[in-house]
Motif scaffolding. Sequence first.
Motif, PDB file in Angstrom:
ATOM      1  N   THR A  39       0.837  -1.206   0.000  1.00 56.25           N
ATOM      2  CA  THR A  39       0.000   0.000   0.000  1.00 56.25           C
ATOM      3  C   THR A  39       0.867   1.248   0.000  1.00 56.25           C
ATOM      4  N   GLN A  40       1.910   1.248   0.823  1.00 59.71           N
ATOM      5  CA  GLN A  40       2.802   2.406   0.875  1.00 59.71           C
ATOM      6  C   GLN A  40       3.506   2.613  -0.455  1.00 59.71           C
ATOM      7  N   SER A  41       3.918   1.524  -1.086  1.00 55.24           N
ATOM      8  CA  SER A  41       4.573   1.629  -2.385  1.00 55.24           C
ATOM      9  C   SER A  41       3.657   2.290  -3.406  1.00 55.24           C
ATOM     10  N   SER A  42       2.379   1.899  -3.415  1.00 58.73           N
ATOM     11  CA  SER A  42       1.446   2.508  -4.365  1.00 58.73           C
ATOM     12  C   SER A  42       1.097   3.938  -3.948  1.00 58.73           C
ATOM     13  N   ASN A  43       1.088   4.207  -2.633  1.00 56.38           N
ATOM     14  CA  ASN A  43       0.837   5.578  -2.169  1.00 56.38           C
ATOM     15  C   ASN A  43       1.934   6.537  -2.630  1.00 56.38           C
ATOM     16  N   ASP A  44       3.128   6.004  -2.788  1.00 56.87           N
ATOM     17  CA  ASP A  44       4.255   6.831  -3.219  1.00 56.87           C
ATOM     18  C   ASP A  44       4.153   7.232  -4.679  1.00 56.87           C
ATOM     19  N   GLU A  45       3.274   6.558  -5.423  1.00 49.41           N
ATOM     20  CA  GLU A  45       3.069   6.893  -6.827  1.00 49.41           C
ATOM     21  C   GLU A  45       1.920   7.895  -6.941  1.00 49.41           C
ATOM     22  N   SER A  46       1.969   8.749  -7.929  1.00 45.78           N
ATOM     23  CA  SER A  46       0.888   9.704  -8.146  1.00 45.78           C
ATOM     24  C   SER A  46      -0.338   8.980  -8.687  1.00 45.78           C
ATOM     25  N   GLY A  47      -1.496   9.552  -8.466  1.00 46.82           N
ATOM     26  CA  GLY A  47      -2.715   8.962  -9.015  1.00 46.82           C
ATOM     27  C   GLY A  47      -3.644   8.440  -7.950  1.00 46.82           C
ATOM     28  N   ARG A  48      -4.860   8.147  -8.359  1.00 47.57           N
ATOM     29  CA  ARG A  48      -5.926   7.728  -7.443  1.00 47.57           C
ATOM     30  C   ARG A  48      -5.814   6.263  -7.036  1.00 47.57           C
ATOM     31  N   VAL A  49      -5.350   5.395  -7.913  1.00 47.02           N
ATOM     32  CA  VAL A  49      -5.431   3.947  -7.707  1.00 47.02           C
ATOM     33  C   VAL A  49      -4.357   3.484  -6.716  1.00 47.02           C
ATOM     34  N   LYS A  50      -4.812   2.786  -5.653  1.00 40.52           N
ATOM     35  CA  LYS A  50      -3.905   2.300  -4.610  1.00 40.52           C
ATOM     36  C   LYS A  50      -4.082   0.787  -4.411  1.00 40.52           C
ATOM     37  N   PHE A  51      -3.016   0.161  -3.922  1.00 34.20           N
ATOM     38  CA  PHE A  51      -3.036  -1.295  -3.748  1.00 34.20           C
ATOM     39  C   PHE A  51      -4.152  -1.737  -2.825  1.00 34.20           C
ATOM     40  N   ASN A  52      -4.284  -1.103  -1.645  1.00 34.21           N
ATOM     41  CA  ASN A  52      -5.264  -1.600  -0.680  1.00 34.21           C
ATOM     42  C   ASN A  52      -6.690  -1.441  -1.191  1.00 34.21           C
ATOM     43  N   GLU A  53      -6.932  -0.434  -2.038  1.00 29.71           N
ATOM     44  CA  GLU A  53      -8.274  -0.265  -2.580  1.00 29.71           C
ATOM     45  C   GLU A  53      -8.574  -1.314  -3.653  1.00 29.71           C
ATOM     46  N   CYS A  54      -7.572  -1.669  -4.442  1.00 34.40           N
ATOM     47  CA  CYS A  54      -7.753  -2.768  -5.395  1.00 34.40           C
ATOM     48  C   CYS A  54      -7.975  -4.086  -4.658  1.00 34.40           C
ATOM     49  N   LEU A  55      -7.305  -4.258  -3.534  1.00 31.75           N
ATOM     50  CA  LEU A  55      -7.507  -5.455  -2.724  1.00 31.75           C
ATOM     51  C   LEU A  55      -8.932  -5.491  -2.186  1.00 31.75           C
ATOM     52  N   ARG A  56      -9.463  -4.351  -1.758  1.00 27.44           N
ATOM     53  CA  ARG A  56     -10.863  -4.308  -1.322  1.00 27.44           C
ATOM     54  C   ARG A  56     -11.801  -4.742  -2.451  1.00 27.44           C
ATOM     55  N   LEU A  57     -11.546  -4.247  -3.639  1.00 28.12           N
ATOM     56  CA  LEU A  57     -12.391  -4.613  -4.776  1.00 28.12           C
ATOM     57  C   LEU A  57     -12.291  -6.111  -5.069  1.00 28.12           C
ATOM     58  N   LEU A  58     -11.103  -6.673  -4.924  1.00 27.04           N
ATOM     59  CA  LEU A  58     -10.931  -8.107  -5.140  1.00 27.04           C
ATOM     60  C   LEU A  58     -11.712  -8.907  -4.099  1.00 27.04           C
ATOM     61  N   LYS A  59     -11.711  -8.442  -2.864  1.00 25.92           N
ATOM     62  CA  LYS A  59     -12.479  -9.129  -1.816  1.00 25.92           C
ATOM     63  C   LYS A  59     -13.983  -9.034  -2.092  1.00 25.92           C
ATOM     64  N   TRP A  60     -14.426  -7.871  -2.541  1.00 25.06           N
ATOM     65  CA  TRP A  60     -15.855  -7.728  -2.850  1.00 25.06           C
ATOM     66  C   TRP A  60     -16.236  -8.640  -4.016  1.00 25.06           C
ATOM     67  N   TRP A  61     -15.366  -8.680  -5.015  1.00 27.00           N
ATOM     68  CA  TRP A  61     -15.583  -9.593  -6.147  1.00 27.00           C
ATOM     69  C   TRP A  61     -15.712 -11.022  -5.642  1.00 27.00           C
ATOM     70  N   ARG A  62     -14.826 -11.429  -4.733  1.00 26.80           N
ATOM     71  CA  ARG A  62     -14.878 -12.781  -4.144  1.00 26.80           C
ATOM     72  C   ARG A  62     -16.220 -13.024  -3.464  1.00 26.80           C
ATOM     73  N   ASP A  63     -16.682 -12.055  -2.662  1.00 25.25           N
ATOM     74  CA  ASP A  63     -17.946 -12.219  -1.948  1.00 25.25           C
ATOM     75  C   ASP A  63     -19.118 -12.349  -2.916  1.00 25.25           C
TER      76      ASP A  63
END
Length: 341
Positions: free
Chosen positions: A175-199
């Motif tokens: 998450t920190q690595s992706s936070n260091d990059e510019s832009g809206r998309v972050k690792f932990n938010e993609c992980l949340r979407l993956l969990k929702w997809w799983r559910d």
Amino acid sequence: MSELSTRTVLHKRISNFVDWIKPDPKKRQDIKKRSETVKDNIKSKAEEKGFVVTSTPYGGSFSSKCGLKRHYRGDAEVDGLDVDLAFVVNDKESEEVNLNYLLDEFYKIVDDCYPKTKKEKTKSSIKLMFDDNVNFDIVPLLTGESNDEQILVRSNGDHINTSIKKHVEFVRSRTQSSNDESGRVKFNECLRLLKWWRDNHASSSYTLGGDNAPPSFLMNLLAAKAYDQLSVQKTYAETLAQWFGYLAHLVRHKEPILFTDYNKPKAESFIWTVMDPVNLNNNIVQNWSDMKRNELADWLEKSRDDWSRVVRFDHEGEDNKSLDQLVSIFGNSFKNHCDNN
């Protein structure tokens, strides 16, 4: 794939949905304060019974900030939150207690503290479920060889070496690595979407539904593998289209999923290998049948194709058709919560 724009309806819809599924940051301190009360009550009662509790660290998605505020139970949407609370017991100093039945003993302790609150024992925790849908997973562990290591005691008697600190760092570092990059998309938010997809997919599955649903730990590792290989792109759609294609290939072809954060692992001769990055003896899919792996591969491949259509319809300006594909991926909740009111 041509580059997608952050100005499109597609990106705004997914961004709105991400904001909807994540826990309210304003409530985080309230939940933490409540968690401390639960920890104090259970620790005090455990020590009354002779357990020496050396620490009570936070674990899981609450600590790594990748949990879901809203999730499925059956076909109902529930506004809730799960918090993992670990209780590390010193097995050498705890006297006159039965450490062979650690989960059973802690179930009694939790029941003594909260006799009127719904609870159930899982294979490695006691789930304490309050009426407002805030749940606490009480996880008793034994001390390991160092301060950063613990031993998880399963209900079947298995003892698994683990490290709460390292598992949290494993997610946080990405998450920190992706936070260091510019832009809206972050690792932990993609992980949340993956969990929702799983559910969403597990809610209608016989093979991977209910208690057999792919665990959150597996979602963490799949997301981490995709991130390590592909990083994140400017938009959620572009990122997840790449992730799902990559993960579909790995799962279908039984490619081993390994990490070098703490060890230098090697693939074992199992049907499929997804290795715990902390414990090289813990292949978390060791007991999976080929039927379960194939169904997970089917889910990923279907959603890979759905993402391809999402992107194509976005390029063609077909916002309604793109939305239909997103509903196929994430369920009807996406349609209800992808636009700001």
